[in-house]
Enzyme design. Structure first.
Site, mmCIF file in Angstrom:
data_model
loop_
_atom_site.group_PDB
_atom_site.id
_atom_site.type_symbol
_atom_site.label_atom_id
_atom_site.label_comp_id
_atom_site.label_asym_id
_atom_site.label_seq_id
_atom_site.Cartn_x
_atom_site.Cartn_y
_atom_site.Cartn_z
ATOM 1 C CB THR A 12 -0.887 0.010 1.279
ATOM 2 O OG1 THR A 12 -1.406 -1.292 1.479
ATOM 3 C CG2 THR A 12 -2.038 0.945 1.133
ATOM 4 C CB ILE B 132 -11.581 -7.075 -1.603
ATOM 5 C CG1 ILE B 132 -12.100 -7.063 -3.044
ATOM 6 C CG2 ILE B 132 -11.703 -5.683 -0.978
ATOM 7 C CD1 ILE B 132 -13.554 -6.645 -3.193
ATOM 8 C CG ASP C 196 -6.178 -2.720 4.583
ATOM 9 O OD1 ASP C 196 -5.855 -1.543 4.846
ATOM 10 O OD2 ASP C 196 -5.409 -3.522 4.031
#
Lengths: 322, 316
Positions: free
Chosen positions: B184, B213, B215
Site C-alpha cells: 500500500t 479484496i 483493507d
C-alpha cells in the site's frame, strides 16, 4: 451462562401501502426463520453455527429474488462475522452461487483471505463445490417488473421538468414523497436479509446478505459485505444493518454500535438508538443487534423494517412498523 | 494550527540491512513526492486534491506497491484497489479489481463525485473509468520485473498461505528480499482550516487469490476521515479489516478523548497484532502520527512550522 437471543431482518424501507397479505406473508417468513434459529439455540449450537442453520433456509439465504443490476442481472454479496476471535468472511459480485452467506463463511474458514469478489469469488465457489445455478435462476418476474419501474422512476425523479402531478399517471403507484435509495418507496423493494445471534456462552455472530440496490450499476458494492459497515460482531455484540448502503458505509454503522458500547459504556438498545439517530446523517437505514449479555435490540429511521427477535426467556416478536 | 501532510509507501518487514539500491530510490521518491504535496498545500489546494495528487505520484512510482509496481496475484496479474475520503462531508469513493486504469485513486475520486455510489469493482469499475475518460493502458504497464520475482519467491515459499500470526523467520533466505510483504501507499492531509482528507492505493498482497479484496477500499479499515482525523493504514489487510483500524483511531479520539498521537499509538501497539499494521494520520490542528508495529514503514511527513521527516525504521 446467559440467555441466548436472536434477531433477523428482511430489509428496511417498507412501502406504507404494502398490501396486508404481503405483510402477513413477510411476517410468516420471519417467524419461520426465527424458529429455525431458536431450535438451533435450544440444542446449544454456538452463535456461528446458528447462523449456519439459517443459511439452510431458502428464504433467508438464497440469492433468488435479489435486486437486479441496471443490466437485469443479479450480483449478490454477503458477509459473516464470528464475534469470538472476530474472524470474518465476505463476498461480492456473485452471479451463480445459490447461498452467498455460505460462500462468505467458506472464505472465512477455508481461504487465507477475508473478502473475495467477482470472478475470483466465483472460481473459489467452483473449487469449494458449492451449489450453483445459472444467473437467470435468481431473477424473478417480480423483480424484472420492479427494475422496469425503478428505471422509469429514476428518469422521472431526475427530470425536473415533469411536475409531480404527472407522477400518478406514469404508473409508479400512489404518490408518495417517501424515498429510499433515490427511489419512491412504492417502487423500492427491501430484500437484504440479516441475522444476529448470541448463544448461551455469550458469543455473538452476525451475517448479512443481499442483491444490493435495484438498478445499481454493475460492479457496485454496498454495505452488506463490508465489515464494520453492514456487518460486525465482537466480544460485546453482533450487528447487521440494512437500508441506504452508502449512508451505512459512511457511518461505519455496525462497528459504531460496538464502539459506543465499548467506549461510552452504553447498553445495547441505547447504542442502537444513538447510532441510528446520530450516525446516519441524512441516510435511511435500520439495524438489528444482540449483546453478549443476551439482550436483543433494533432500530430504524425509515418507514418500516421487516424484523423478528426472540430471547430465551420466551420473548418473541415479529414486526414491520414502529 | 497549520497544514500538515503525511504519506507512506508501505509497512512491512523491511530489514535494516536492505541493500542501498532498494532503499535509496524509495527514500528519494518519498522526499520528492512529499515536496509535491507540500507545494500543493502551501498553494492552498484542498486536502482532498492534495491526497489524490500525492497518491497519483506514488502510484506512478514503480518502487511502491500501487499502480505501476503493484504486486501480482497468484495468476501473475495486477488487481489494484484504492479509496479516498473527505473528512468534512464523509463523502468517499472506493474501487477494487482495477486492471487497466493508470491511477486507481482518481477513479475512486470520480466514483465519489460522479455517482450516487461509493464503491465499484472489477468490470463495472473498469467500464465506469472508460465512461469518464480516465487514462487506461495495457495491463502489462503495471507489471515490473521485481514483482515477477517477488511472486516467484512467494510461490516457492507459499507465503501468502501463512497465518500472519507466525513469527518472521529471519534466517529464511527468501526474506533477504525484505520488502516482500510491502503493502500500500497512502496520504493524509489537513489544511490550515482543519479540513481533513485521506487516500490509499494498493496492488494488494503478493500471490493473493484473484478477486481478493484487502483493507484499502474498505471505509473504516484502511482508509477513513472525519472531523477528528484522517487515517491511511498499511500492512496485513485481513488484520486491518478485522480491527477497523482507520475508524478506530477516530473513535478513540472521539469517545475516549485521546489526542491523535495517543490514539494512533494505541491502535497500533495495543489493538492490532504485532507485525501487521502501520498508519499515517493527521488531526485538524496539524498534528501528525506515523506509528507502525512492523520492522519498518516507508514514510514522510511535513508540517507548516517547517518540520519534515523521511524515514523507514523506528527513531532510535
Amino acid at each position: 451462562m446467559v440467555g441466548w437471543a436472536i434477531a433477523v431482518h428482511g430489509g428496511a424501507g417498507v412501502d406504507p401501502n404494502l398490501p396486508t397479505d404481503r405483510q402477513e406473508q413477510a411476517k410468516q417468513l420471519l417467524t419461520r426463520c426465527l424458529n429455525l434459529g431458536i431450535s438451533a439455540l435450544r440444542s446449544s449450537a454456538s452463535a456461528i453455527d446458528v447462523v449456519r442453520e439459517l443459511e439452510t433456509d431458502p428464504i433467508f439465504n438464497s440469492g433468488r429474488g435479489s435486486a437486479l443490476t441496471e443490466n437485469g442481472t443479479v450480483e449478490m454479496e454477503a458477509s459473516i462475522m464470528d464475534g469470538c476471535g472476530r474472524r470474518c468472511g465476505a463476498v461480492s459480485g456473485l452471479t451463480t452461487v445459490k447461498n452467498p452467506v455460505s460462500l462468505a463463511r467458506l472464505v472465512m474458514d477455508k481461504s487465507p483471505h477475508s473478502y473475495l469478489a467477482f470472478s475470483g469469488a466465483e472460481d473459489f465457489a467452483k473449487q469449494m463445490g458449492v451449489e450453483r445455478e445459472e444467473n437467470d435462476y435468481f431473477i424473478t418476474e417480480d423483480n424484472l417488473g420492479m427494475l422496469k419501474q425503478a428505471k422509469e422512476a429514476n428518469s422521472i425523479v431526475f427530470d425536473y421538468r415533469i411536475p409531480t402531478t404527472g407522477y400518478e399517471s406514469c404508473g409508479v403507484g400512489v404518490e408518495s414523497p417517501i424515498r429510499m435509495n433515490g427511489l419512491p418507496i412504492s417502487v423500492y423493494a427491501p430484500e437484504t436479509v440479516g441475522c444476529v445471534v448470541v448463544d448461551s456462552q455469550g458469543r455473538c455472530a452476525a451475517a448479512t446478505s443481499t442483491g444490493g440496490l435495484m438498478n445499481k450499476r454493475s460492479g457496485r458494492i454496498g454495505d452488506s459485505p463490508l465489515i464494520g459497515a453492514g456487518t460486525y460482531a465482537c466480544d460485546v455484540c453482533g450487528v447487521s444493518c440494512t437500508g441506504e448502503g452508502e449512508a451505512i458505509i459512511r457511518g461505519t454503522l455496525a462497528r459504531e454500535v460496538a464502539a459506543v458500547m465499548e467506549y461510552k459504556g452504553l447498553g445495547l438498545q441505547e447504542a442502537v438508538d444513538f447510532v441510528v439517530k446520530e450516525r446516519l446523517d441524512e441516510g435511511k437505514a435500520g439495524l438489528i443487534a444482540v449483546s453478549k449479555t443476551g439482550e436483543v435490540g433494533y432500530g430504524f429511521n425509515c418507514v418500516g423494517m421487516f424484523r423478528g427477535c426472540a430471547t430465551e426467556d420466551g420473548f418473541m416478536e415479529v414486526g414491520i412498523w414502529e | 494550527m497549520g497544514w500538515a501532510i503525511a504519506l507512506h509507501g508501505g509497512a512491512g518487514d523491511i530489514p535494516v540491512n536492505i541493500p542501498a539500491e532498494r532503499r535509496e530510490p524509495r527514500e528519494a521518491a518519498l522526499r520528492r513526492i512529499l515536496q509535491i504535496g507540500v507545494s500543493a498545500l502551501t498553494a492552498k489546494c484542498s486536502p482532498l486534491d492534495v491526497v489524490e495528487l500525492v497518491v497519483r505520484e506514488l502510484e506512478n512510482c514503480p518502487h511502491f506497491n500501487a499502480g505501476k509496481g503493484s504486486v501480482l496475484t497468484m495468476n501473475g496479474t495486477v488487481e489494484m484497489e484504492a479509496c479516498i475520503m473527505d473528512g468534512n462531508s464523509k463523502k468517499c469513493g472506493a474501487v477494487s479489481g482495477v486492471t487497466t486504469v493508470v491511477n486507481p485513486i482518481s477513479l475512486a475520486r470520480q466514483i465519489m463525485e460522479k455517482t450516487p455510489h461509493i464503491y465499484l469493482a472489477f468490470d463495472g469499475a473498469e467500464a465506469f473509468a472508460r465512461e469518464q475518460g480516465l487514462e487506461t493502458v495495457d495491463k502489462s504497464h503495471f507489471i515490473t520485473p521485481e514483482n515477477i520475482e517477488r511472486l516467484k519467491q512467494a510461490k516457492e515459499a507459499n507465503r501468502v498461505q501463512q497465518d500472519y500470526t507466525q513469527p518472521i523467520k529471519p534466517e529464511d533466505p527468501n526474506e533477504l528480499d525484505g520488502d516482500s510483504k510491502l503493502g500500500t501507499v497512502g496520504c493524509v492531509a489537513v489544511d490550515g482550516l482543519g479540513n481533513l482528507a485521506a487516500a490509499t492505493s494498493t496492488g494488494g498482497l503478493v500471490n493473493k487469490m484473484a478477486g481478493r479484496i484487502g483493507d484499502t477500499p474498505i471505509i473504516g479499515a484502511g482508509t477513513y476521515a472525519n472531523k477528528f482525523c484522517a487515517v491511511s493504514a498499511t500492512g496485513r489487510g485481513e488484520a486491518i479489516i478485522r480491527e477497523t483500524v482507520a475508524r478506530e483511531v477516530a473513535a478513540v479520539m472521539e469517545y475516549k478523548g485521546l489526542g491523535l498521537k495517543e490514539a494512533a499509538a494505541y491502535i497500533v501497539d495495543e489493538v492490532t497484532p504485532k507485525g501487521t499494521t502501520g498508519l499515517v494520520a493527521v488531526s485538524p490542528t496539524g498534528e501528525v502520527a506515523m506509528p507502525f508495529n512492523t520492522t519498518g514503514m516507508f514514510r514522510a511527513c511535513a508540517t507548516e512550522d517547517g518540520f519534515m521527516e523521511v524515514a523507514i525504521w523506528k527513531d532510535k
